[in-house]
Design a protein around this motif. Structure first.
Motif, mmCIF file in Angstrom:
data_model
loop_
_atom_site.group_PDB
_atom_site.id
_atom_site.type_symbol
_atom_site.label_atom_id
_atom_site.label_comp_id
_atom_site.label_asym_id
_atom_site.label_seq_id
_atom_site.Cartn_x
_atom_site.Cartn_y
_atom_site.Cartn_z
ATOM 1 N N CYS A 61 0.808 -1.222 0.000
ATOM 2 C CA CYS A 61 0.000 0.000 0.000
ATOM 3 C C CYS A 61 0.845 1.277 0.000
ATOM 4 C CB CYS A 61 -0.948 0.001 1.199
ATOM 5 S SG CYS A 61 -0.110 -0.046 2.801
ATOM 6 N N THR A 120 -3.517 -10.252 -0.167
ATOM 7 C CA THR A 120 -3.156 -10.043 -1.571
ATOM 8 C C THR A 120 -3.279 -11.359 -2.321
ATOM 9 O OG1 THR A 120 -1.507 -8.448 -0.786
ATOM 10 C CG2 THR A 120 -1.396 -9.084 -3.099
ATOM 11 N N GLY A 132 -6.754 -9.032 -8.752
ATOM 12 C CA GLY A 132 -7.784 -8.496 -7.873
ATOM 13 C C GLY A 132 -7.323 -7.265 -7.126
ATOM 14 N N GLN A 133 -8.126 -6.873 -6.133
ATOM 15 C CA GLN A 133 -7.869 -5.663 -5.349
ATOM 16 C C GLN A 133 -7.386 -6.034 -3.955
ATOM 17 O OE1 GLN A 133 -8.017 -2.455 -6.413
ATOM 18 N NE2 GLN A 133 -7.179 -1.911 -4.424
ATOM 19 N N GLU A 135 -6.402 -5.712 0.013
ATOM 20 C CA GLU A 135 -7.130 -5.023 1.081
ATOM 21 C C GLU A 135 -6.345 -5.139 2.391
ATOM 22 O OE1 GLU A 135 -11.593 -5.066 3.144
ATOM 23 O OE2 GLU A 135 -11.295 -5.866 1.110
ATOM 24 N N ARG A 218 -13.572 -11.074 0.130
ATOM 25 C CA ARG A 218 -13.764 -9.980 -0.821
ATOM 26 C C ARG A 218 -12.609 -9.893 -1.814
ATOM 27 N NH1 ARG A 218 -15.497 -7.335 3.940
ATOM 28 N NH2 ARG A 218 -13.487 -6.230 4.135
ATOM 29 N N VAL A 219 -11.379 -10.061 -1.319
ATOM 30 C CA VAL A 219 -10.203 -9.975 -2.187
ATOM 31 C C VAL A 219 -10.210 -11.115 -3.205
ATOM 32 C CG1 VAL A 219 -7.684 -10.080 -2.237
ATOM 33 C CG2 VAL A 219 -8.828 -8.765 -0.457
ATOM 34 N N SER A 222 -12.712 -10.324 -5.866
ATOM 35 C CA SER A 222 -12.267 -9.262 -6.773
ATOM 36 C C SER A 222 -11.303 -9.781 -7.829
ATOM 37 C CB SER A 222 -11.600 -8.133 -5.973
ATOM 38 O OG SER A 222 -10.327 -8.527 -5.476
#
Length: 355
Positions: A61, A120, A132-133, A135, A218-219, A222
């Motif tokens: 990040c 990740t 993906g994204q 978090e 969620r990751v 994505s």
């Protein structure tokens, strides 16, 4: 002799990986660039020369401006040769070096550290690419320490710095023991103890762990995946058995615990890979002087001698064929280890203040 170094500056400690292994020490209260310079100076004194290549991990990040500022700080400190490697990529590189992941396989790096949980997804396509994204969940080991401490204080109605340290140590021990007895000094000056079981501990931290696993789902979604191939657990808080159990029950895929220092090891492997090969000096071989050999007498090849040679060749080939097809027996060794059942861990008592 040149050597390479991988560095991982975590919140709780600094890990250094070289060809000789991995070492971890407590973080010094210094800026990252200054701490890197201090660590490399220590290595130079130990090895008699500075490393030829240094790779350092960083959180995924971190913005580009932050990395460029750190790079400039390192240049000012005389360390212009430092390579930056994202921490999840470094951990996956170390994993892939052992597991040899197939092409197009996916790994989730679940880094549950002291200050937060970084999740990740990486896909192997020649190299490890982000999928993906990613978090980050602002729940880490320090937050879990606080939850355990608050729970114990509510049970006994007293508070002290020694009790806080004992609660943190109890959290570490509950990964291996079903129960821990925590000593404390009561308000009347009497030394007592409070019991904390693993089931009780898990009920306290379960809501926080579930939030991290929610983010994991969620990751994965994505990245367009139903299921990744494996979840790789990194970080001190991932040692808690509830973490692996919760992920396995939700995703129904293998969950593996990375060895301590995996990120530093992956950075070291990157440093080794990018180290230029030493120039080889061309060498010329001088032929030995020829010796005059006496002409050898050759036996005349008759029909009988030729037939004998054919028999020998065929017989040797058949023998080799039988030997190759003969079943090979391996001697198996029993490598199982019988472990003692876990008992109850008791933290050392401390001496209360003199009255």
């Amino acid at each position: 002799m040149s050597y390479q170094v991988g560095l991982d500056l975590g919140s709780a400690g600094a890990t250094v990986a070289t060809g000789g292994g991995v070492t971890t020490s407590g973080r010094r209260q210094q800026a990252p660039a200054r701490e890197v310079a201090t660590l490399l100076d220590d290595l130079a004194r130990r090895h008699g020369e500075p490393p030829s290549r240094v790779a350092m991990t960083h959180p995924l990040c971190w913005p580009h401006e932050h990395l460029e500022q750190l790079r400039q700080d390192l240049i000012d400190a005389g360390r212009a040769d430092v390579l930056f490697v994202p921490a999840p990529h470094a951990a996956a590189i170390a994993f892939d070096a052992d597991a040899r992941m197939p092409e197009h396989s996916t790994v989730v790096v679940f880094d549950f550290g002291a200050t937060g949980c970084d999740i990740t997804v990486l896909r192997k396509q020649g190299v490890l690419l982000l999928a993906g994204q990613p978090e980050r969940v602002e729940i880490g080991g320090f937050a879990l320490d606080g939850l355990v401490t608050e729970h114990v204080i509510a049970k006994i109605g007293t508070h002290s710095r020694e009790l806080v340290r004992s609660c943190v140590e109890a959290k570490e021990l509950l990964g291996s023991y079903p129960e821990v007895r925590i000593p404390y000094l009561a308000t009347n000056g009497e030394m007592r103890e409070v019991r904390l079981s693993r089931l009780e501990f898990e009920s306290v931290i379960r809501p926080s762990v579930e939030l991290a696993v929610d983010a994991l789902e969620r990751v994965v979604a994505s990245a367009g995946l139903e299921k990744p191939d494996v979840v790789l657990l990194v970080g001190g808080s991932s040692r808690i058995p509830l973490v692996a159990r919760e992920i396995a029950e939700r995703l129904r895929i293998p969950v593996l615990r990375a060895p301590d220092g995996a990120a530093a090891t992956g950075a070291y492997l990157e440093a080794v890979q990018l180290e230029p090969a030493p120039d080889e000096q061309p060498t010329a071989e001088v032929p030995l002087p020829r010796k005059e050999e006496e002409p050898q007498r050759r036996l005349p090849t008759t029909a009988f001698i030729a037939a004998g040679l054919i028999v020998l060749v065929l017989g040797g080939g058949w023998f080799a064929h039988d030997a190759m097809n003969e079943p090979q027996m391996k001697k198996m060794e029993n490598t199982s280890v019988q472990l003692e059942p876990p008992g109850v861990a008791e933290l050392p008592s401390f001496i209360g203040p003199e009255r």
